[in-house]
Motif scaffolding. Structure first.
Motif, mmCIF file in Angstrom:
data_model
loop_
_atom_site.group_PDB
_atom_site.id
_atom_site.type_symbol
_atom_site.label_atom_id
_atom_site.label_comp_id
_atom_site.label_asym_id
_atom_site.label_seq_id
_atom_site.Cartn_x
_atom_site.Cartn_y
_atom_site.Cartn_z
ATOM 1 N N ILE A 396 -1.756 -122.738 16.691
ATOM 2 C CA ILE A 396 -1.453 -123.985 17.407
ATOM 3 C C ILE A 396 -0.045 -123.929 17.994
ATOM 4 O O ILE A 396 0.192 -124.305 19.147
ATOM 5 C CB ILE A 396 -1.603 -125.188 16.452
ATOM 6 N N GLY A 397 0.893 -123.427 17.200
ATOM 7 C CA GLY A 397 2.259 -123.296 17.704
ATOM 8 C C GLY A 397 2.363 -122.334 18.870
ATOM 9 O O GLY A 397 3.127 -122.562 19.817
ATOM 10 N N ARG A 398 1.554 -121.257 18.829
ATOM 11 C CA ARG A 398 1.565 -120.298 19.947
ATOM 12 C C ARG A 398 0.935 -120.918 21.195
ATOM 13 O O ARG A 398 1.450 -120.740 22.307
ATOM 14 C CB ARG A 398 0.788 -119.040 19.528
ATOM 15 N N ASP A 399 -0.182 -121.649 21.019
ATOM 16 C CA ASP A 399 -0.848 -122.266 22.171
ATOM 17 C C ASP A 399 0.041 -123.314 22.839
ATOM 18 O O ASP A 399 0.003 -123.468 24.070
ATOM 19 C CB ASP A 399 -2.165 -122.906 21.728
ATOM 20 N N MET A 400 0.839 -124.011 22.028
ATOM 21 C CA MET A 400 1.721 -125.050 22.575
ATOM 22 C C MET A 400 3.068 -124.484 23.020
ATOM 23 O O MET A 400 3.958 -125.248 23.400
ATOM 24 C CB MET A 400 1.930 -126.144 21.518
ATOM 25 N N GLU A 401 3.204 -123.158 22.902
ATOM 26 C CA GLU A 401 4.422 -122.454 23.309
ATOM 27 C C GLU A 401 5.637 -122.901 22.496
ATOM 28 O O GLU A 401 6.767 -122.776 22.939
ATOM 29 C CB GLU A 401 4.684 -122.638 24.808
ATOM 30 N N VAL A 402 5.371 -123.419 21.287
ATOM 31 C CA VAL A 402 6.473 -123.686 20.359
ATOM 32 C C VAL A 402 6.983 -122.370 19.795
ATOM 33 O O VAL A 402 8.173 -122.209 19.518
ATOM 34 C CB VAL A 402 6.004 -124.630 19.235
ATOM 35 N N LEU A 403 6.079 -121.412 19.594
ATOM 36 C CA LEU A 403 6.436 -120.081 19.103
ATOM 37 C C LEU A 403 6.260 -119.077 20.233
ATOM 38 O O LEU A 403 5.239 -119.088 20.934
ATOM 39 C CB LEU A 403 5.553 -119.686 17.920
ATOM 40 N N SER A 404 7.240 -118.226 20.389
ATOM 41 C CA SER A 404 7.128 -117.171 21.394
ATOM 42 C C SER A 404 6.193 -116.076 20.891
ATOM 43 O O SER A 404 5.797 -116.060 19.720
ATOM 44 C CB SER A 404 8.500 -116.573 21.690
ATOM 45 N N GLU A 405 5.850 -115.148 21.760
ATOM 46 C CA GLU A 405 4.938 -114.072 21.373
ATOM 47 C C GLU A 405 5.516 -113.218 20.265
ATOM 48 O O GLU A 405 4.821 -112.858 19.313
ATOM 49 C CB GLU A 405 4.609 -113.203 22.591
ATOM 50 N N GLN A 406 6.799 -112.903 20.338
ATOM 51 C CA GLN A 406 7.377 -112.062 19.299
ATOM 52 C C GLN A 406 7.546 -112.837 17.993
ATOM 53 O O GLN A 406 7.340 -112.281 16.909
ATOM 54 C CB GLN A 406 8.702 -111.465 19.760
ATOM 55 N N ALA A 407 7.895 -114.135 18.057
ATOM 56 C CA ALA A 407 7.997 -114.930 16.828
ATOM 57 C C ALA A 407 6.631 -115.047 16.161
ATOM 58 O O ALA A 407 6.501 -114.933 14.931
ATOM 59 C CB ALA A 407 8.564 -116.310 17.144
ATOM 60 N N TYR A 408 5.592 -115.279 16.966
ATOM 61 C CA TYR A 408 4.231 -115.380 16.441
ATOM 62 C C TYR A 408 3.818 -114.066 15.777
ATOM 63 O O TYR A 408 3.282 -114.061 14.654
ATOM 64 C CB TYR A 408 3.286 -115.726 17.589
ATOM 65 N N SER A 409 4.064 -112.944 16.429
ATOM 66 C CA SER A 409 3.676 -111.643 15.873
ATOM 67 C C SER A 409 4.404 -111.355 14.572
ATOM 68 O O SER A 409 3.808 -110.859 13.600
ATOM 69 C CB SER A 409 3.958 -110.536 16.900
ATOM 70 N N ILE A 410 5.689 -111.663 14.521
ATOM 71 C CA ILE A 410 6.467 -111.399 13.306
ATOM 72 C C ILE A 410 5.965 -112.239 12.146
ATOM 73 O O ILE A 410 5.804 -111.751 11.016
ATOM 74 C CB ILE A 410 7.966 -111.660 13.568
ATOM 75 N N LEU A 411 5.676 -113.523 12.381
ATOM 76 C CA LEU A 411 5.223 -114.403 11.307
ATOM 77 C C LEU A 411 3.836 -114.021 10.813
ATOM 78 O O LEU A 411 3.543 -114.136 9.617
ATOM 79 C CB LEU A 411 5.236 -115.854 11.788
ATOM 80 N N VAL A 412 2.979 -113.545 11.715
ATOM 81 C CA VAL A 412 1.657 -113.074 11.282
ATOM 82 C C VAL A 412 1.807 -111.846 10.389
ATOM 83 O O VAL A 412 1.173 -111.741 9.329
ATOM 84 C CB VAL A 412 0.771 -112.756 12.500
ATOM 85 N N VAL A 413 2.654 -110.928 10.765
ATOM 86 C CA VAL A 413 2.877 -109.723 9.955
ATOM 87 C C VAL A 413 3.463 -110.087 8.593
ATOM 88 O O VAL A 413 3.029 -109.558 7.556
ATOM 89 C CB VAL A 413 3.800 -108.739 10.703
ATOM 90 N N MET A 414 4.413 -110.987 8.563
ATOM 91 C CA MET A 414 5.036 -111.370 7.292
ATOM 92 C C MET A 414 4.053 -112.100 6.393
ATOM 93 O O MET A 414 4.116 -111.987 5.165
ATOM 94 C CB MET A 414 6.261 -112.233 7.557
ATOM 95 N N SER A 415 3.130 -112.859 7.001
ATOM 96 C CA SER A 415 2.093 -113.506 6.201
ATOM 97 C C SER A 415 1.262 -112.466 5.464
ATOM 98 O O SER A 415 0.956 -112.621 4.269
ATOM 99 C CB SER A 415 1.196 -114.357 7.106
#
Length: 808
Positions: A396-415
């Motif tokens: 949801i944060g990625r779709d709303m552009e609250v999270l950038s592509e690199q922030a989204y990728s990093i948080l998915v990996v850390m999860s």
């Protein structure tokens, strides 16, 4: 896609073929991948097969399914296979992604609805301890994420306002996945422990709060204060209307189900369609469709109706639709998009700090409730478990552009990284905790005879019930000397069910910490067992029975047995023998896996264990004549202690046969083994034998003084010089007794049984028990082989220097 511009000031027009849904076949020169349905089917096959292959590869490492599906998405995304030229353009073109996302979002809506069904709202009101744990586990990581997020916001090139980013980051880092957590507890055999129950209840609170925080984050992302206020107000009205209007109607349907009526197609369809209605309403007022599905799931009462609904949608949602969502997450994740390494490292450190904050929160709150140190640490690890809900929030944060592509990728990996680390660390914590468990004075020998005897009785089928009831009756339960029985039905894990421990109540209904899998468990035989046990408990005085069902593979079933015994301070585990008598009197193997199970329990049990070889021990009042064959040692003393309790029964007569070496067997075993070359090892062995003899003598003296005036108890000594004479004496007892009680280790190192061990068909019974249970011993008498808990054996060895105990 071809775009045709009318002029520079007009919107683009998208042209597509009129027959883009289906094709006419390859024989007409068409490419099926140019059409929607063939392409979607191929994508679905690739996604499901990839996730299953990754799951198979990760299975030996004990990782949850969530990790394998996320990694499967990464494999299909631009990070791995997407690097192959033409792979994404051919199999996952941009024109197909909207369809994948829509279907995946429908799967997430129903999955979140299932999570709402799994949560029992009434349990959230039972105690404030879980609410305090939940508050600490949300506030600590939320604060860490929000404060630390300020330091990395400017480095991540995010165009949205800082408050929205910090809110989404804090919510993402503070939640716990209830569904993944339940499966992790089940796999580590912690589902029914105090640690497991506390963690699951806390996760219920966190999941409930997470949707409130998500709605706030969703509203804040608009940046329009009036819109934020209207969104929050309409959300509260939406929830109140659901509770006051919808829940009573659903309760009416639920009462019909509880009365025994099957939920019809119309009722089920109305409820399942209601999921989409609530998702639509929630999305319309601005709090997101998944929040509406979760609220709707909470409205369905926890019980038969919820189980029936889960049975209808579970396999389809988790088997097909959920992998689509993870594939979308993987396709949107691209580690090559990380352009600022320092910002990526900083964001990864924020994720690790938030996980550490959860551990610190559980350590602090657990200290206030006097939880053991290892339990507090293990709970902190478990609360760091991530899952689907975090992916939903990140998407949801990625779709709303609250999270950038690199922030989204990093948080998915850390999860994924945090969840992978939970399993090994949890295993270390719980193993250490189990190793510290104290079982002092938890065998039959040591407690006061009038104290409650806690037994764990295991059964595999209904044929085991009569013999177990006969043994239970022989133990003479009374109101003055009660017996608490944990009746554990052992069910082999088959099909699509997950390993779990099911707790049954007096009404016959079942509950589990993993209700989503409960409907897959064959509980029909368990209900027959419960009815028989409850019927006996109502007639007998001093008996309390708690029925349980353990669903597990035979290779790990001993962990369930030992775990239940340890968690409930059981003094004696009773196991049925892996053979049962046939019509012609022979013993037939039921299941070879039961043989291995019994051996594993004997090797790992934290208390005393007894194996019952049934030869017609049918039901209550079946035991009248009990014989104890006493050769010496801790197992024989434990067997004598159990028989001493049986002697209290007015219908039971007890005969104790003590075997004593004759003059011709005076040579010490150590002399025969080592010759005349004495060593420290030989001296130590002789000291141990002398200590055991003193303990045997002290306990025999105590037993005789206790029953000196009891005419139904007979003590006699049998002199034997070798194994042949011992066997002859035992054979002379054939046809006299209903039950033989012997120690597993009795006679194993005695000259009176030398050579019998080499002929043992079942070593877990010991030399004497194996002989009594064999087909050669022609007697229709049952055999109970007892092994004393090893910790009690060690404790008893340190008491030799003490004076003999007074008669009880």
């Amino acid at each position: 896609m071809d775009y045709h511009w009318r002029n520079a000031s007009t919107m683009p027009v998208l042209c597509y073929p009129t027959s883009m849904t289906t094709n006419f076949g390859i024989w007409k020169g068409e490419n099926p991948l140019d059409y929607t349905i063939p392409l979607f089917i191929l994508q679905l096959l690739i996604i499901v097969m990839t996730s299953r292959v990754v799951a198979i590869l990760l299975h030996p490492f004990g990782q949850p399914r969530y990790v394998s599906e996320i990694l499967g998405g990464f494999v299909l995304g631009p990070t791995v296979l997407g690097r192959i030229p033409g792979f994404l353009r051919t199999l996952f073109p941009y024109r197909s992604l909207p369809i994948l996302e829509v279907i995946a979002h429908i799967g997430i809506i129903y999955f979140v609805f299932i999570i709402g069904l799994e949560i029992d709202p009434s349990s959230l009101q039972r105690t404030g301890k879980y609410a305090i744990f939940a508050a600490a586990c949300v506030m600590f990581p939320f604060a860490v994420g929000a404060i630390s997020g300020k330091l990395v916001h400017t480095y991540l090139a995010i165009e949205t306002n800082k408050s929205s980013f910090l809110t989404f980051l804090g919510v993402t880092l503070s939640i716990t996945s209830f569904s993944v957590l339940a499966r992790t507890l089940t796999e580590h055999k912690l589902i029914n422990t105090n640690l497991g129950l506390t963690t699951l209840s806390t996760a219920m609170f966190i999941d409930s709060w997470a949707w409130i925080l998500l709605s706030m984050a969703f509203s804040l992302s608009s940046g329009n204060l009036p819109a934020i206020m209207w969104t929050m107000a309409s959300g509260m009205v939406f929830i109140l209307w659901s509770v006051k209007v919808v829940k009573p109607a659903v309760l009416w349907v639920s009462r019909r189900k509880q009365k025994g009526e099957v939920v019809g197609e119309l009722s089920a369809s109305v409820i399942l369609v209601g999921v989409m209605v609530w998702a639509l309403l929630a999305d319309a007022i601005g709090i997101n469709a998944v929040s509406g599905a979760f609220v709707y799931g909470l409205m369905i009462p926890y019980g038969p109706l919820g189980v029936a609904l889960i049975e209808r949608v579970d396999d389809f949602v988790e088997g097909l639709l959920l992998p689509l969502f993870f594939a979308i997450c993987g396709l949107r994740s691209n580690l090559y998009s990380v352009s600022n390494v320092w910002a990526a490292v900083a964001l990864a450190m924020v994720a690790l700090l938030s996980a550490a904050a959860k551990v610190a929160a559980c350590m602090s709150v657990g200290y206030l409730y006097d939880m053991p140190l290892n339990d507090r640490f293990a709970m902190g690890l478990l609360m760091s478990t991530k899952g689907v809900i975090e992916m939903v929030i990140l998407k949801i944060g990625r779709d709303m552009e609250v999270l950038s592509e690199q922030a989204y990728s990093i948080l998915v990996v850390m999860s994924v990284v945090v969840t992978i680390a939970v399993g090994p660390l949890l295993k270390l914590a719980t193993t250490s905790n189990r190793g510290q468990a104290s079982y002092q004075r938890r065998t039959i020998m040591w407690p006061d005879p009038n104290s409650e005897l806690r037994m764990l009785v295991c059964v595999h089928n209904t044929r085991n019930i009569p013999s177990m009831l006969g043994l239970l009756e022989a133990c003479c339960p009374t109101k003055r000397s009660p017996v608490f029985v944990f009746a554990l039905h052992l069910v082999e894990l088959t099909g699509r069910a997950s390993a779990m421990l099911v707790v049954h109540d007096t009404t016959g209904s079942a509950s589990s910490s993993d209700p989503q899998q409960l409907h897959k468990v064959p509980l029909g035989r368990s209900r027959h067992m419960i009815q028989a046990l409850e019927s006996y408990a109502q007639r007998a005085a001093g008996v309390t029975i708690q029925p349980l069902t353990a669903v597990s593979s035979y290779s790990t079933m001993h962990v369930d047995v030992c775990g239940v015994a340890e968690d409930n301070c059981v003094s004696l585990i009773v196991l049925p023998f892996h053979k049962q008598p046939t019509v012609d009197g022979d013993m037939q193997v039921i299941n070879p896996a039961i043989h291995s199970l019994n051996q594993s329990v004997l090797a790992n049990a934290p208390c005393s264990v007894a194996i019952l070889v049934d030869h017609g021990l049918s039901g209550p009042h079946a035991v009248h004549h009990v014989a104890v064959l006493f050769f010496g040692g801790p197992d024989d003393r434990e067997a004598l202690a159990l028989a001493s309790r049986m002697a209290e029964h007015p219908a039971v007569s007890l005969t104790v046969f003590r075997f004593i070496p004759g003059d011709d067997s005076a040579t010490l075993p150590s002399m025969r083994r080592y010759g005349s070359n004495y060593s420290d090892e030989v001296l130590t062995l002789e000291e141990d034998e002398e200590n055991e003899e003193q303990l045997d003598e002290a306990y025999i003296t105590e037993f005789r003084l206790k029953h000196v005036s009891d005419e139904t108890v007979v003590y006699t000594e049998k002199v034997s010089n070798n194994a042949e004479e011992t066997v002859a004496v035992i054979r002379s007892m054939e046809g006299i007794h209903d039950l033989y009680v012997v120690g597993k280790g009795g006679g194993s190192s005695s000259p009176l049984t030398e050579g019998l061990t080499e002929w043992c068909e079942c070593p877990e019974l010991g030399p004497i028990g194996d002989m009594l249970a064999s087909n050669d011993f022609n007697a229709n008498a049952s055999v109970l082989v007892v092994q004393q808990g090893m910790q009690e054996h060690e404790m008893a060895a340190g008491m030799v220097e003490e004076s003999p105990r007074k008669p009880r």
